[in-house]
Design a protein around this motif. Structure first.
Motif, PDB file in Angstrom:
ATOM      1  N   ARG A  17      38.493  58.762  43.725  1.00 37.92           N
ATOM      2  CA  ARG A  17      38.354  58.546  45.171  1.00 37.92           C
ATOM      3  C   ARG A  17      36.944  58.091  45.532  1.00 37.92           C
ATOM      4  O   ARG A  17      36.759  57.206  46.368  1.00 37.92           O
ATOM      5  N   ALA A  18      35.952  58.711  44.898  1.00 37.14           N
ATOM      6  CA  ALA A  18      34.567  58.332  45.186  1.00 37.14           C
ATOM      7  C   ALA A  18      34.321  56.874  44.805  1.00 37.14           C
ATOM      8  O   ALA A  18      33.640  56.136  45.532  1.00 37.14           O
ATOM      9  N   ASN A  19      34.884  56.441  43.682  1.00 39.59           N
ATOM     10  CA  ASN A  19      34.699  55.058  43.243  1.00 39.59           C
ATOM     11  C   ASN A  19      35.425  54.087  44.168  1.00 39.59           C
ATOM     12  O   ASN A  19      34.932  53.004  44.490  1.00 39.59           O
ATOM     13  N   VAL A  20      36.621  54.460  44.616  1.00 38.79           N
ATOM     14  CA  VAL A  20      37.368  53.627  45.573  1.00 38.79           C
ATOM     15  C   VAL A  20      36.584  53.469  46.867  1.00 38.79           C
ATOM     16  O   VAL A  20      36.467  52.369  47.424  1.00 38.79           O
ATOM     17  N   ASP A  21      36.046  54.579  47.365  1.00 38.79           N
ATOM     18  CA  ASP A  21      35.256  54.522  48.605  1.00 38.79           C
ATOM     19  C   ASP A  21      34.066  53.582  48.450  1.00 38.79           C
ATOM     20  O   ASP A  21      33.749  52.796  49.347  1.00 38.79           O
ATOM     21  N   LYS A  22      33.402  53.653  47.294  1.00 38.45           N
ATOM     22  CA  LYS A  22      32.235  52.794  47.055  1.00 38.45           C
ATOM     23  C   LYS A  22      32.633  51.322  47.073  1.00 38.45           C
ATOM     24  O   LYS A  22      31.980  50.488  47.718  1.00 38.45           O
ATOM     25  N   HIS A  23      33.714  50.991  46.386  1.00 35.88           N
ATOM     26  CA  HIS A  23      34.151  49.600  46.317  1.00 35.88           C
ATOM     27  C   HIS A  23      34.645  49.093  47.673  1.00 35.88           C
ATOM     28  O   HIS A  23      34.404  47.938  48.038  1.00 35.88           O
ATOM     29  N   ASN A  24      35.322  49.940  48.433  1.00 29.85           N
ATOM     30  CA  ASN A  24      35.797  49.525  49.759  1.00 29.85           C
ATOM     31  C   ASN A  24      34.642  49.308  50.724  1.00 29.85           C
ATOM     32  O   ASN A  24      34.655  48.379  51.529  1.00 29.85           O
ATOM     33  N   ARG A  25      33.619  50.178  50.628  1.00 25.52           N
ATOM     34  CA  ARG A  25      32.436  49.970  51.480  1.00 25.52           C
ATOM     35  C   ARG A  25      31.750  48.662  51.125  1.00 25.52           C
ATOM     36  O   ARG A  25      31.280  47.939  52.010  1.00 25.52           O
ATOM     37  N   TYR A  26      31.680  48.359  49.856  1.00 23.93           N
ATOM     38  CA  TYR A  26      31.043  47.118  49.396  1.00 23.93           C
ATOM     39  C   TYR A  26      31.732  45.895  49.998  1.00 23.93           C
ATOM     40  O   TYR A  26      31.094  44.894  50.320  1.00 23.93           O
ATOM     41  N   ASN A  27      33.053  45.997  50.188  1.00 26.62           N
ATOM     42  CA  ASN A  27      33.816  44.873  50.733  1.00 26.62           C
ATOM     43  C   ASN A  27      34.080  45.001  52.234  1.00 26.62           C
ATOM     44  O   ASN A  27      34.851  44.226  52.792  1.00 26.62           O
ATOM     45  N   PHE A  82      36.105  41.236  45.490  1.00 31.58           N
ATOM     46  CA  PHE A  82      34.886  41.359  44.686  1.00 31.58           C
ATOM     47  C   PHE A  82      34.607  42.834  44.412  1.00 31.58           C
ATOM     48  O   PHE A  82      34.887  43.704  45.239  1.00 31.58           O
ATOM     49  N   ALA A  83      34.048  43.113  43.258  1.00 33.16           N
ATOM     50  CA  ALA A  83      33.640  44.466  42.887  1.00 33.16           C
ATOM     51  C   ALA A  83      32.170  44.441  42.500  1.00 33.16           C
ATOM     52  O   ALA A  83      31.701  43.463  41.909  1.00 33.16           O
ATOM     53  N   PRO A  84      31.417  45.492  42.853  1.00 30.77           N
ATOM     54  CA  PRO A  84      30.005  45.542  42.479  1.00 30.77           C
ATOM     55  C   PRO A  84      29.824  45.358  40.976  1.00 30.77           C
ATOM     56  O   PRO A  84      30.586  45.889  40.178  1.00 30.77           O
ATOM     57  N   ILE A  85      28.846  44.578  40.605  1.00 32.63           N
ATOM     58  CA  ILE A  85      28.488  44.279  39.202  1.00 32.63           C
ATOM     59  C   ILE A  85      29.513  43.361  38.541  1.00 32.63           C
ATOM     60  O   ILE A  85      29.172  42.351  37.931  1.00 32.63           O
ATOM     61  N   ILE A  86      30.816  43.703  38.694  1.00 35.60           N
ATOM     62  CA  ILE A  86      31.857  42.928  38.025  1.00 35.60           C
ATOM     63  C   ILE A  86      31.975  41.526  38.612  1.00 35.60           C
ATOM     64  O   ILE A  86      32.113  40.540  37.901  1.00 35.60           O
ATOM     65  N   GLY A  87      31.934  41.426  39.944  1.00 41.35           N
ATOM     66  CA  GLY A  87      32.101  40.140  40.614  1.00 41.35           C
ATOM     67  C   GLY A  87      33.525  39.958  41.087  1.00 41.35           C
ATOM     68  O   GLY A  87      34.217  40.906  41.445  1.00 41.35           O
ATOM     69  N   GLY A  88      34.031  38.729  41.074  1.00 44.18           N
ATOM     70  CA  GLY A  88      35.374  38.453  41.556  1.00 44.18           C
ATOM     71  C   GLY A  88      36.437  39.033  40.637  1.00 44.18           C
ATOM     72  O   GLY A  88      36.342  38.958  39.412  1.00 44.18           O
ATOM     73  N   VAL A  89      37.477  39.625  41.249  1.00 43.54           N
ATOM     74  CA  VAL A  89      38.580  40.205  40.485  1.00 43.54           C
ATOM     75  C   VAL A  89      39.903  39.782  41.117  1.00 43.54           C
ATOM     76  O   VAL A  89      39.993  39.559  42.323  1.00 43.54           O
ATOM     77  N   GLU A  90      40.934  39.679  40.287  1.00 45.38           N
ATOM     78  CA  GLU A  90      42.267  39.316  40.756  1.00 45.38           C
ATOM     79  C   GLU A  90      42.996  40.559  41.257  1.00 45.38           C
ATOM     80  O   GLU A  90      42.657  41.695  40.918  1.00 45.38           O
ATOM     81  N   LYS A  91      44.033  40.333  42.062  1.00 49.78           N
ATOM     82  CA  LYS A  91      44.871  41.429  42.548  1.00 49.78           C
ATOM     83  C   LYS A  91      45.461  42.187  41.362  1.00 49.78           C
ATOM     84  O   LYS A  91      45.963  41.589  40.407  1.00 49.78           O
ATOM     85  N   GLY A  92      45.399  43.521  41.413  1.00 47.87           N
ATOM     86  CA  GLY A  92      45.951  44.365  40.360  1.00 47.87           C
ATOM     87  C   GLY A  92      45.001  44.670  39.229  1.00 47.87           C
ATOM     88  O   GLY A  92      45.358  45.403  38.300  1.00 47.87           O
TER      89      GLY A  92
END
Length: 544
Positions: free
Chosen positions: A37-47, A14-24
């Motif tokens: 990197r900042a965006n990756v960190d945000k998404h990883n913290r969310y999950n 899952f990604a914030p706002i976007i919702g469920g996403v497929e691999k890749g």
């Protein structure tokens, strides 16, 4: 075309706002690696992803990748590259636990590195030992080379200093650029600073410039005492100075420095005028008088070429006019050398949930803050409640302070038991905003009134301090806790007539001395505690 950095989902997630996403799936594209990197960190913290099992990563590509499209093969490559890098890192730690410098990696830490790889130690060696050893050998060669270069740099610097010593003053320095002008951050020994850098010489500094920079001897003395009393822990910010003659900078060859590290040479005839930091310079002078062994300690001096009196005056105005004084709350939070501050902060940690309710950054709590009281307000509350102040805190031994800590914790527990809405407010079940909008109990004026009430209600009737329970430090063992039960009668609503004309005036909270004392009188009346003469007079005036 420059490569772009793409944030990619490494698994179905899952990604914030976007919702469920497929691999890749490509989540975003960035020109700068740091932004990716900042965006990756945000998404990883969310999950709630871990370092070893990230849910998102970065792909660098010169080919345009479409946001929202899935590229599973790229996700597999990112995961494979990460696995390879993690395994290589673990193998290096096995071969040399100290290879990164600093504290050696423990066997347990190495175990935690290897476990996610799904490899045995023998299999890790078979696959990665040769590469890891080659990289460690290359790193060792680089360190030897750097050490040799450092030695040569030091030798060149010493030779230059010796060669020029008869013609100029020389300081190790770093060159920089601001507003198109060169400046130098030099490391100046204390004894050299006080001899060469001036700030009040009548010939060097015209009177109308000196009028802006009158030296406050008490402030300078305080700095000197601070350095002398904390010889292993003091910190002095950089001093800013102007030099009246043209300087020369001799760079030394340091890899990656770009010619910015070297030796600064200042002509002997030059005047070195301090634009900012005269009190630090004077304080250092006084510290040296008390502790001559500090002579070789250094302070950074940021040096500019003096372009005349007008430029020096403007530098003074720019530096001092743009400074923002930190809040009293921040000063209290950071100044652990102040025994009263240190005690207040320890009390906050003793009371469950209290730290989340105290704003340690602002002197006044912002309207939409999740905090209730500022650290400054809480310090005053503690003094009103306990009698401990900055002046007397050092008279108490550790055992007495811990006893009073226990009293404060018990007091907050009693408040939660008896005051309507208090427990929900402290637990955050009622938001701080809602408390401020509709209740009195979360406001500073009422907190102070509560302290005044408790001081008299809990200790009246005992000899606290020469028959005057309003003064001195409390005796927790003499507290009349049953009087707290009267607080169950409190109407915490802001619109209650109980607070009208006291802490609430025309429907708004009002922080005044009469507001605090008048609200405390209301609480004392609920507990049937006798009032002092001053309180009786105030009650009569407020009820008139």
């Amino acid at each position: 075309m420059a490569n772009k950095h793409y944030v990619i989902a490494l698994h179905r997630t899952f990604a914030p706002i976007i919702g469920g996403v497929e691999k890749g799936t490509i989540i975003s594209a960035h020109a700068e690696l740091d932004a990716a990197r900042a965006n990756v960190d945000k998404h990883n913290r969310y999950n709630h992803a871990t370092l070893h099992k990230p849910m998102f990563g970065i792909v660098e590509s010169h080919t345009v990748l479409t946001k929202g499209e899935a590229y599973p093969e790229l996700a597999d490559k990112v995961l494979a590259d990460k696995y390879d890098a993690d395994a290589l890192h673990a193998m290096k730690c096995v071969l040399n636990p100290s290879w990164r410098g600093g504290r050696p990696v423990t066997d347990e830490e190495i175990g935690w590195m290897i476990e996610p790889l799904g490899l045995s130690l023998d299999l890790l060696r078979i696959r990665y030992e040769e590469r890891a050893q080659a990289e460690l050998d290359a790193l060792y060669v680089d360190r030897i080379t750097l050490a040799e270069q450092t030695a040569r740099v030091r030798a060149v610097g010493e030779a230059l200093a010796s060669e020029r010593s008869q013609f100029s003053y020389s300081f190790p320095a770093v060159a920089g650029m601001q507003a198109g002008r060169a400046y130098y951050a030099a490391q100046v020994p204390f004894n050299v600073l006080v001899k060469l850098f001036t700030f009040d010489d009548e010939e060097a500094v015209p009177a109308h410039l000196r009028a802006q920079r009158v030296l406050n001897e008490r402030r300078a003395e305080a700095i000197g005492e601070y350095v002398v009393e904390n010889p292993t822990a003091y910190i002095l910010p950089a001093i800013t100075a102007s030099v009246s003659a043209e300087m020369t900078f001799e760079p030394v060859p340091v890899p990656g420095a770009g010619g910015r590290i070297g030796v600064l040479h200042i002509p002997i005839e030059a005047t070195m005028l301090i634009n900012d930091g005269q009190h630090r310079r004077r304080g250092i002078e006084q510290a040296l008088a008390a502790r001559p062994d500090l002579r070789d300690e250094t302070v950074t001096v940021t040096i500019f070429f003096d372009q005349g009196l007008e430029r020096s005056q403007q530098m003074f105005a720019d530096i001092n006019g743009k400074q923002v004084k930190p809040s009293s709350a921040i000063n209290a939070l950071y100044d652990r050398r102040n025994p009263f501050n240190a005690w207040v902060l320890s009390v906050i940690d003793v009371v469950p949930g209290l730290r989340a309710r105290i704003d340690v950054e602002n002197n006044t709590v912002p309207a939409k803050s999740a905090r209730l009281w500022s650290l400054i307000a809480f310090k005053k509350f503690l003094s009103l409640l306990t009698g401990i102040t900055e002046a007397n805190v050092t008279t108490l031994d550790e055992a007495r302070l811990r006893e009073i800590d226990g009293f404060v914790a018990a007091f907050f527990d009693a408040c939660a038991t008896h005051i309507p809405g208090w427990r929900a407010m402290m637990a955050g079940d009622i938001s701080a905003y809602e408390v401020r909008e509709g209740m009195v109990i979360g406001h500073t004026v009422w907190l102070e009134a509560l302290a005044v009430f408790a001081r008299r209600a809990l200790f009246t009737g005992y000899l606290v301090d020469h028959n005057n329970p309003e003064e001195g430090i409390i005796r927790p063992d003499l507290a009349l806790w049953e009087r707290m039960e009267a607080l169950a009668k409190v109407d915490a609503r802001k619109e209650s007539r109980m607070w009208a004309g006291r802490c609430v005036v025309l429907g708004k909270m009002q922080k005044t001395s009469d507001g605090v004392k008048g609200s405390a009188i209301r609480l004392l009346r609920l507990a049937n505690v006798s009032l002092t003469k001053d309180q009786l007079a105030l009650e009569k005036r407020l009820d008139a």
